[in-house]
Design an enzyme around this catalytic site. Structure first.
Site, PDB file in Angstrom:
ATOM      1  N   LYS A 141       4.429   5.906   5.795  1.00 50.73           N
ATOM      2  CA  LYS A 141       5.821   5.537   5.505  1.00 50.73           C
ATOM      3  C   LYS A 141       6.598   5.562   6.810  1.00 50.73           C
ATOM      4  O   LYS A 141       6.258   6.302   7.729  1.00 50.73           O
ATOM      5  CB  LYS A 141       6.435   6.564   4.543  1.00 50.73           C
ATOM      6  CG  LYS A 141       7.609   6.032   3.753  1.00 50.73           C
ATOM      7  CD  LYS A 141       7.133   5.440   2.447  1.00 50.73           C
ATOM      8  CE  LYS A 141       8.257   4.910   1.603  1.00 50.73           C
ATOM      9  NZ  LYS A 141       7.733   4.427   0.302  1.00 50.73           N
TER      10      LYS A 141
HETATM   11  N1  GLU Z   1       7.709   0.774  -0.650  1.00 56.18           N
HETATM   12  C1  GLU Z   1       6.818   0.465  -1.724  1.00 56.18           C
HETATM   13  C2  GLU Z   1       6.288   1.729  -2.366  1.00 56.18           C
HETATM   14  O1  GLU Z   1       6.866   2.784  -2.266  1.00 56.18           O
HETATM   15  C3  GLU Z   1       5.727  -0.519  -1.320  1.00 56.18           C
HETATM   16  C4  GLU Z   1       4.778  -0.089  -0.277  1.00 56.18           C
HETATM   17  C5  GLU Z   1       3.855  -1.204   0.242  1.00 56.18           C
HETATM   18  O2  GLU Z   1       3.780  -2.263  -0.360  1.00 56.18           O
HETATM   19  O3  GLU Z   1       3.229  -0.927   1.257  1.00 56.18           O
HETATM   20  O4  GLU Z   1       5.314   1.692  -3.075  1.00 56.18           O
END
Ligand code: GLU
Length: 421
Positions: A109
């Site tokens: 993240k």
């Molecule tokens: N931000 C989204 C999540 O929390 C998508 C993450 C992604 O597609 O890499 O799942």
């Protein structure tokens, strides 16, 4: 590595859920530590020059929590108060989410501590490009592949791809560096709607198991962003009655059912929940206390707490947001026998379609919306059924069964790779 995180923070919730799982799976203490800790936490200071020649300072983070199953995957959160601990907690959640939905990714993240609403879109682009340049060496198809999350959008992902290919002097990147891009520059159709659609697939599968007819059910949705709006539209299309929707600007209530497409159009034209005429306005906190069958928290973390959990009347909670339920609240909800579809299962549709985008770009393929939606529906339903069966067989909650499956997969991959460097 991480200081004791405050109660109800994302890291606190993520760690609590992991520790309970490690106990159930009887992981050896040293092995548990290897899986628990983020593999890498990067903090950097950006100093972009925005409009009026103003030099600003922005703190940014990338956490790669685990990459036993593949490159770290997870979105970029851009909010004024995000911390590295939040990002570590969200990265840990991504590790379990990708493992559970069965795509060859680890968990990661990013965070950019800045309020995107406080600047123009041109200035936001300058900040996104500054982030990309500073973090270039930590982003890549085999390292960490970002995507949108709270505060970032498809167009930001387009700028990231452009910034990287520009730095390399190429027209495109060598492989997939970022997902959730505009379709015209390598994105995949249906990615933006995938998380909200996936939420509804898990709800439909749950209703079938619980013998509930979706046409008889009422729904309250917290949040009308990318996840909440699509979930509300999709569930209304399937016949449920959406009786409440909240947004920061206000919470709407209409026992006859809110016209969700009309609200979406109203917001698209620059309106908000505060000036939508066809529903009553109620207090934000009242949304959780409504007499409804399904509650979809699709806004921020730590929204369902020990204070409001006792007042929830819904039969099903479908966690569209990441970590919306604190551990104390989870206990109360379980005692009340509310059926919880946990975040790592419920909102995994986004990262699943990110995986399709990754393969599409790597193989220079072109997918149709029909193909994407079919694969999404099939994967979400199948994984829901797998988790449901595991929960029944082992007499676990759906959250605990989902965590058992996910952590076990990461543990198996760690062992299969071997513990030596
Ligand atoms: N931000 C989204 C999540 O929390 C998508 C993450 C992604 O597609 O890499 O799942």
């Amino acid at each position: 590595m991480i200081k004791a995180a405050p109660k109800n923070s994302i890291w606190h919730t993520a760690l609590h859920n992991f520790e309970q799982t490690a106990k159930r799976l009887k992981l050896e203490p040293e092995f548990k530590m290897k899986i628990q800790g983020p593999r890498e936490m990067i903090e950097t200071q950006l100093n972009p020059i925005i409009s009026h020649n103003k030099l600003i300072q922005v703190t940014a983070f990338i956490v790669r929590h685990n990459y036993a199953l593949g490159p770290a995957k997870g979105g970029i959160r851009m909010t004024p108060d995000v911390t590295i601990d939040d990002i570590a907690g969200l990265a840990m959640e991504m590790t379990w989410k990708t493992a559970l939905i069965d795509v060859p990714f680890g968990g990661g993240k990013s965070g950019i501590r800045f309020d995107p609403k406080s600047v123009t879109i041109e200035d936001k682009e300058i900040i996104i490009r500054a982030f990309t340049r500073a973090m270039h060496r930590h982003i890549g198809p085999e390292i960490y592949v970002p995507a949108p999350d709270m505060g970032t959008t498809q167009s930001d992902m387009g700028h990231i791809r452009d910034c990287i290919s520009y730095s390399e002097g190429t027209a495109i990147t060598r492989g997939c560096y970022v997902t959730g891009k505009p379709v015209i520059v390598g994105g995949i159709v249906g990615r933006t709607e995938a998380t909200g659609r996936g939420v509804v697939h898990t709800i439909i599968a749950a209703c079938e198991k619980l013998n509930l007819d979706i046409n008889d059910l009422t729904v309250a949705v917290q949040g009308f962003g990318n996840v909440g709006s699509v979930a509300a539209l999709e569930i209304a299309k399937r016949g449920a009655k959406v009786i409440a929707i909240s947004e920061l600007a206000g919470t709407l209530y209409n026992p006859q059912g809110i016209n969700v497409p009309a609200l979406a159009e109203h917001i698209e034209k620059g309106g908000s929940t505060a000036d939508f005429p066809h529903a009553e306005k109620i207090e934000h906190h009242a949304l959780f206390e409504l007499d409804c069958d399904i509650l979809i928290p699709a806004a921020a973390q730590s929204q369902i707490t020990a204070e409001n959990a006792p007042k929830i009347k819904a039969k099903i909670i479908a966690e569209g947001a990441n970590a919306p339920t604190t551990p104390d609240a989870d206990e109360i909800i379980n005692q009340k026998n509310i059926f919880v579809i946990p975040d790592i299962l419920c909102n995994a549709g986004g990262v699943f379609v990110s995986y399709l985008e990754y393969t599409q770009e790597t193989q220079r393929e072109q997918w149709t919306l029909e193909e994407v939606n079919q694969r999404l529906a099939k994967r979400m339903t199948q994984r829901f059924l797998d988790v449901y069966q595991n929960a029944r067989e082992n007499q676990l909650t759906i959250r605990n069964a989902a965590m058992n499956i996910a952590v076990d997969r990461v543990a198996q991959a760690t062992i299969a790779r071997g513990l030596l460097p």
